[in-house]
Design an enzyme around this catalytic site. Structure first.
Site, PDB file in Angstrom:
ATOM      1  N   HIS A  82     -19.519  28.877  58.035  1.00 59.77           N
ATOM      2  CA  HIS A  82     -18.467  29.872  58.280  1.00 59.77           C
ATOM      3  C   HIS A  82     -17.128  29.144  58.243  1.00 59.77           C
ATOM      4  CE1 HIS A  82     -19.127  28.228  62.321  1.00 59.77           C
ATOM      5  NE2 HIS A  82     -17.868  28.534  62.564  1.00 59.77           N
ATOM      6  N   GLU A 110     -22.373  23.421  65.159  1.00 57.23           N
ATOM      7  CA  GLU A 110     -23.344  23.781  64.136  1.00 57.23           C
ATOM      8  C   GLU A 110     -23.971  22.551  63.472  1.00 57.23           C
ATOM      9  OE1 GLU A 110     -20.376  25.004  64.570  1.00 57.23           O
ATOM     10  OE2 GLU A 110     -20.511  27.184  64.688  1.00 57.23           O
ATOM     11  N   GLU A 113     -13.045  24.271  57.465  1.00 55.02           N
ATOM     12  CA  GLU A 113     -12.322  23.822  58.667  1.00 55.02           C
ATOM     13  C   GLU A 113     -11.909  22.351  58.570  1.00 55.02           C
ATOM     14  OE1 GLU A 113     -14.567  24.908  62.236  1.00 55.02           O
ATOM     15  OE2 GLU A 113     -15.216  26.712  61.197  1.00 55.02           O
ATOM     16  N   HIS A 171     -19.439  21.820  60.087  1.00 56.51           N
ATOM     17  CA  HIS A 171     -20.289  22.636  59.222  1.00 56.51           C
ATOM     18  C   HIS A 171     -19.534  23.052  57.970  1.00 56.51           C
ATOM     19  CE1 HIS A 171     -17.787  25.927  60.566  1.00 56.51           C
ATOM     20  NE2 HIS A 171     -17.859  25.350  61.759  1.00 56.51           N
ATOM     21  N   ASP A 182     -17.599  20.158  66.992  1.00 58.20           N
ATOM     22  CA  ASP A 182     -18.135  21.499  66.793  1.00 58.20           C
ATOM     23  C   ASP A 182     -19.626  21.433  67.101  1.00 58.20           C
ATOM     24  OD1 ASP A 182     -18.211  24.196  66.171  1.00 58.20           O
ATOM     25  OD2 ASP A 182     -17.091  23.984  64.314  1.00 58.20           O
ATOM     26  N   HIS A 226     -15.954  24.526  69.536  1.00 63.53           N
ATOM     27  CA  HIS A 226     -16.933  25.564  69.156  1.00 63.53           C
ATOM     28  C   HIS A 226     -16.877  26.765  70.103  1.00 63.53           C
ATOM     29  CE1 HIS A 226     -20.649  27.459  67.871  1.00 63.53           C
ATOM     30  NE2 HIS A 226     -20.958  27.562  69.158  1.00 63.53           N
TER      31      HIS A 226
HETATM   32 ZN   LIG Z   1     -18.649  26.145  65.773  1.00 65.08          ZN
END
Ligand SMILES: [Zn+2]
Length: 282
Positions: free
Chosen positions: A116, A10, A135, A103, A8, A59
């Site tokens: 998020h 972030e 996640e 994240h 990802d 992402h």
């Molecule tokens: Zn992401």
């Protein structure tokens, strides 16, 4: 030994704001930084004894990693039309999964950088069998169904603390200190990558000590969406029950089927944000 990397953006070294991850001139810099963090994890994995590495870009549009700059020993899953979302390509031939640049979840107790859950535009909270998940926790359960344990994570300090509540033994590289949702105290990318490399290597070396996270029986997702228009449109699927204006519930027989179902609901909810045919030339 085969290692799967879910990447990802972030939690990547150097990332502190959302603007850096959008398609503009800043974004091109951050694609390079993302690719470099992933390369550090790949190098660590091979140093630790891996013989095969597959990376899934997870992402945004899922095509951020620069293939020409990626460690040539790895293969890359790129592009967003994937039934298995961030885990496309994972199967029971893998020995471990790593989460690079991930994240914290939406609404977590700690401030984490660009927190998020899967899709910031539509998801407020996700529960699996009554437990709130981010996640990494959700992907860990799906990987567990394939017999694959989560062995390594990298991201900000609050993300690492959050995941360690569920996975206390996972090897972790902290790339920054979260100051706010859109601010961080950053390590230099070279310093963060050295940490990623060494912790990824350590994780693979002790891979036999990790156990996949598994459970039996049906899987119920409770999802709170951001808007009622998003929740309502997911009820086009006969399996989805509306439990509140913005809340939906569905149950599947196993976690892999439920994960695909969740992703289907997220796709519908994202599309429904401003009217399902608003941005489509149908
Ligand atoms: Zn992401």
């Amino acid at each position: 030994m085969k290692i799967f990397i879910s990447a990802d953006m972030e939690g990547i070294s150097g990332v502190a704001t959302n603007q850096q991850l959008k398609t503009n001139s800043e974004y091109q810099r951050f694609r390079k930084l993302m690719t470099a963090d992933v390369n550090a994890a790949i190098e660590g994995a091979f140093n630790g004894g891996a013989t095969e590495v597959v990376v899934a870009d997870g992402h945004g549009n899922m095509s951020n990693i620069l293939i020409e700059d990626l460690d040539p020993r790895a293969r890359l899953v790129s592009g967003s039309n994937r039934v298995m979302c961030q885990l496309e390509g994972l199967d029971d031939t893998f020995d471990g999964i790593m989460f690079v640049g991930h994240h914290g979840r939406e609404g977590g107790s700690d401030v984490t950088v660009i927190s998020h859950t899967l899709a910031g535009i539509c998801i407020n909270e996700m529960k699996i069998n009554g437990k709130v998940v981010g996640e990494t926790e959700m992907n860990t359960l799906v990987a567990g169904a394939f017999g694959v344990p989560s062995i390594f994570i990298s991201g900000d300090d609050a993300y690492v603390r959050e995941v360690k509540e569920t996975l206390p033994d996972v090897e972790a590289a902290v790339t920054k200190r979260a100051v706010d949702r859109f601010a961080a105290e950053l390590l230099h990318p070279e310093v963060a990558r050295a940490e990623i490399r060494s912790k990824a290597e350590a994780a693979v070396k002790k891979i036999k000590t990790f156990k996949p996270m598994t459970f039996e029986g049906p899987v119920t997702f409770d999802i709170e969406l951001k808007g009622p228009q998003q929740a309502k449109m997911t009820t086009t699927l006969p399996t989805v029950e509306l439990t509140g204006p913005k809340n939906i519930r569905f149950t599947c027989g196993d976690i892999v089927t439920a994960y695909k179902h969740m992703w289907g609901c997220a796709i519908i909810a994202m599309t429904a944000t401003n009217g399902v045919l608003g941005s489509v030339n149908a």
